[in-house]
Design a protein around this motif. Structure first.
Motif, PDB file in Angstrom:
ATOM      1  N   VAL A   9      30.207  41.234  33.685  1.00 44.77           N
ATOM      2  CA  VAL A   9      29.256  40.229  34.173  1.00 44.77           C
ATOM      3  C   VAL A   9      29.503  39.935  35.653  1.00 44.77           C
ATOM      4  CG1 VAL A   9      28.552  37.807  34.013  1.00 44.77           C
ATOM      5  CG2 VAL A   9      28.861  39.152  31.929  1.00 44.77           C
ATOM      6  N   LEU A  10      30.752  39.720  36.020  1.00 50.12           N
ATOM      7  CA  LEU A  10      31.075  39.393  37.405  1.00 50.12           C
ATOM      8  C   LEU A  10      30.856  40.591  38.329  1.00 50.12           C
ATOM      9  CD1 LEU A  10      34.280  37.196  36.907  1.00 50.12           C
ATOM     10  CD2 LEU A  10      31.961  36.437  37.441  1.00 50.12           C
ATOM     11  N   GLY A  11      31.135  41.792  37.834  1.00 48.58           N
ATOM     12  CA  GLY A  11      30.883  42.992  38.630  1.00 48.58           C
ATOM     13  C   GLY A  11      29.403  43.171  38.911  1.00 48.58           C
ATOM     14  N   THR A  44      41.994  37.558  42.475  1.00 46.25           N
ATOM     15  CA  THR A  44      42.277  38.925  42.932  1.00 46.25           C
ATOM     16  C   THR A  44      41.216  39.890  42.431  1.00 46.25           C
ATOM     17  OG1 THR A  44      44.650  38.427  42.842  1.00 46.25           O
ATOM     18  CG2 THR A  44      44.017  40.744  42.964  1.00 46.25           C
ATOM     19  N   PHE A  45      40.774  39.709  41.193  1.00 43.24           N
ATOM     20  CA  PHE A  45      39.713  40.545  40.634  1.00 43.24           C
ATOM     21  C   PHE A  45      38.443  40.443  41.482  1.00 43.24           C
ATOM     22  CE2 PHE A  45      35.832  40.582  38.076  1.00 43.24           C
ATOM     23  CZ  PHE A  45      35.873  41.856  37.542  1.00 43.24           C
ATOM     24  N   LYS A  46      38.097  39.237  41.889  1.00 42.96           N
ATOM     25  CA  LYS A  46      36.893  39.040  42.697  1.00 42.96           C
ATOM     26  C   LYS A  46      37.015  39.730  44.053  1.00 42.96           C
ATOM     27  CE  LYS A  46      36.109  34.605  40.392  1.00 42.96           C
ATOM     28  NZ  LYS A  46      36.237  33.130  40.512  1.00 42.96           N
ATOM     29  N   ILE A  47      38.232  39.808  44.567  1.00 41.93           N
ATOM     30  CA  ILE A  47      38.464  40.513  45.832  1.00 41.93           C
ATOM     31  C   ILE A  47      38.259  42.013  45.641  1.00 41.93           C
ATOM     32  CG2 ILE A  47      40.197  41.097  47.573  1.00 41.93           C
ATOM     33  CD1 ILE A  47      41.471  38.326  46.962  1.00 41.93           C
ATOM     34  N   VAL A  48      38.816  42.548  44.547  1.00 41.09           N
ATOM     35  CA  VAL A  48      38.748  43.984  44.283  1.00 41.09           C
ATOM     36  C   VAL A  48      37.310  44.455  44.112  1.00 41.09           C
ATOM     37  CG1 VAL A  48      39.315  45.789  42.618  1.00 41.09           C
ATOM     38  CG2 VAL A  48      41.066  44.143  43.306  1.00 41.09           C
ATOM     39  N   ILE A  49      36.498  43.691  43.373  1.00 42.83           N
ATOM     40  CA  ILE A  49      35.135  44.163  43.106  1.00 42.83           C
ATOM     41  C   ILE A  49      34.265  44.133  44.369  1.00 42.83           C
ATOM     42  CG2 ILE A  49      35.216  43.535  40.678  1.00 42.83           C
ATOM     43  CD1 ILE A  49      33.574  41.071  41.265  1.00 42.83           C
ATOM     44  N   ASP A 207      47.493  39.624  50.566  1.00 40.37           N
ATOM     45  CA  ASP A 207      48.005  38.301  50.200  1.00 40.37           C
ATOM     46  C   ASP A 207      48.144  38.155  48.685  1.00 40.37           C
ATOM     47  OD1 ASP A 207      48.077  37.584  52.848  1.00 40.37           O
ATOM     48  OD2 ASP A 207      46.139  36.549  52.827  1.00 40.37           O
ATOM     49  N   SER A 208      47.319  38.897  47.929  1.00 42.58           N
ATOM     50  CA  SER A 208      47.317  38.775  46.466  1.00 42.58           C
ATOM     51  C   SER A 208      47.978  39.971  45.784  1.00 42.58           C
ATOM     52  CB  SER A 208      45.868  38.649  45.961  1.00 42.58           C
ATOM     53  OG  SER A 208      45.190  37.590  46.595  1.00 42.58           O
ATOM     54  N   ARG A 209      48.789  40.724  46.521  1.00 44.64           N
ATOM     55  CA  ARG A 209      49.337  41.978  46.008  1.00 44.64           C
ATOM     56  C   ARG A 209      50.172  41.795  44.744  1.00 44.64           C
ATOM     57  NH1 ARG A 209      51.793  40.192  50.424  1.00 44.64           N
ATOM     58  NH2 ARG A 209      54.066  40.083  50.595  1.00 44.64           N
ATOM     59  N   GLU A 210      50.794  40.634  44.588  1.00 47.38           N
ATOM     60  CA  GLU A 210      51.631  40.427  43.407  1.00 47.38           C
ATOM     61  C   GLU A 210      50.816  40.314  42.129  1.00 47.38           C
ATOM     62  OE1 GLU A 210      53.276  36.264  43.098  1.00 47.38           O
ATOM     63  OE2 GLU A 210      52.517  36.183  45.157  1.00 47.38           O
ATOM     64  N   TYR A 211      49.503  40.086  42.266  1.00 44.79           N
ATOM     65  CA  TYR A 211      48.643  39.968  41.087  1.00 44.79           C
ATOM     66  C   TYR A 211      47.903  41.270  40.778  1.00 44.79           C
ATOM     67  CZ  TYR A 211      49.552  35.071  42.030  1.00 44.79           C
ATOM     68  OH  TYR A 211      50.175  33.873  42.268  1.00 44.79           O
ATOM     69  N   PHE A 220      39.824  45.645  36.607  1.00 46.05           N
ATOM     70  CA  PHE A 220      39.491  45.888  38.011  1.00 46.05           C
ATOM     71  C   PHE A 220      38.564  47.093  38.155  1.00 46.05           C
ATOM     72  CE2 PHE A 220      43.725  43.863  39.612  1.00 46.05           C
ATOM     73  CZ  PHE A 220      43.201  42.616  39.316  1.00 46.05           C
ATOM     74  N   VAL A 221      38.857  48.165  37.429  1.00 44.15           N
ATOM     75  CA  VAL A 221      38.039  49.380  37.519  1.00 44.15           C
ATOM     76  C   VAL A 221      36.631  49.123  36.992  1.00 44.15           C
ATOM     77  CG1 VAL A 221      37.752  51.733  36.637  1.00 44.15           C
ATOM     78  CG2 VAL A 221      40.007  50.948  37.394  1.00 44.15           C
TER      79      VAL A 221
END
Length: 266
Positions: A9-11, A44-49, A207-211, A220-221
């Motif tokens: 949905v978010l993607g 972090t997911f929102k950044i990746v997409i 900044d969010s690399r730990e997540y 994420f994919v």
């Protein structure tokens, strides 16, 4: 299973709204709030997409970016009636500086449903003002945009650092107020989106690399692919719509969205 559905949905939402003047970040924050998909991992997911949406524009504008790169390597900026790398750099600088200086304030104070609703409304008002301002058009096509107009559009892009304002809404409005046609402003908005979003996304991912864990890689994919596919369709569709659809219609949508979410959330 619910997380996978939320990722899809978010993607889809990211791909559909990233390049429309309706604020993708605002939609993701509000949708994430409704879905209960929040927290550091969700951020972090929102950044990746976003990278999926960035890749879509890069593919669609690949030839133009390659032409710019060739001219840059040759230091050839002689054609004043054609976009070049200097236009993109001038448009990027203001928002980059503001983001680096106020990054913590922006993330801590503005990334919530309340500020998003304000951004949707105020951004909509800006779009109406820009659409109705009777400025003389000096740039019918994006290749006609001057360095001064490019920098001015970059100044307006700073507004997009407030979630809800919308990067494309701010830059298109800025273009109209600075004498570009609506189509030229939209085209230029897409062109500058790749370096701007890529830079911001890389900084945020660092900044969010730990997540960025292997456990969440599937989500994420899925989100990345959904955003990429839908963004490809959305950009082409929007470029066709912008030729005949007034900016006020997008502003009206923003007002309705703000009212609905206000009633639902507050």
């Amino acid at each position: 299973m619910y997380d996978i559905i939320s990722a899809i949905v978010l993607g889809l939402l990211e791909g559909l709204t990233e390049f429309l003047p309706v604020s993708s970040t605002g939609h993701l924050i509000l949708a994430g709030h409704l879905l209960g998909f929040e927290g550091k991992a969700a951020d972090t997911f929102k950044i990746v997409i976003q990278l999926g949406a960035v890749l879509a524009v890069f593919v669609l504008y690949f030839k133009r970016y390659m032409d710019m790169l060739k001219n840059l390597l040759k230091f050839d900026f002689s054609d004043k009636n054609k976009l070049n790398a200097i236009h993109l750099v001038l448009a990027m600088i203001p928002a980059l500086v503001v983001y680096l200086v106020f990054k913590d304030v922006i993330k801590n104070e503005l990334f919530g449903p309340g500020p998003v609703l304000i951004g949707l409304v105020v951004g909509g008002v800006l779009m109406i003002v820009a659409a109705r301002a009777k400025r003389r058009v000096t740039a019918e096509e994006s290749d006609n945009i001057t360095y001064r107009q490019a920098f001015g559009i970059g100044m307006f892009q700073c507004l997009a650092l407030w979630p809800g304002f919308s990067r494309s809404g701010s830059t298109i409005s800025g273009g109209l107020l600075l004498g570009t046609s609506q189509k030229a402003a939209a085209d230029f908005t897409f062109m500058i989106s790749v370096p701007v979003m890529l830079g911001a996304t890389v900084l945020d991912m660092y900044d969010s690399r730990e997540y960025l864990t292997a456990d969440d890689m599937t989500l994420f994919v899925i989100g990345f692919i959904a955003a990429f596919v839908v963004a490809m369709i959305a950009v082409v569709t929007f470029l066709n719509l912008i030729k005949r659809l007034k900016l006020e219609w997008f502003a009206l949508y923003r007002f309705v969205l703000a009212i609905v979410f206000y009633l639902f959330l507050m």
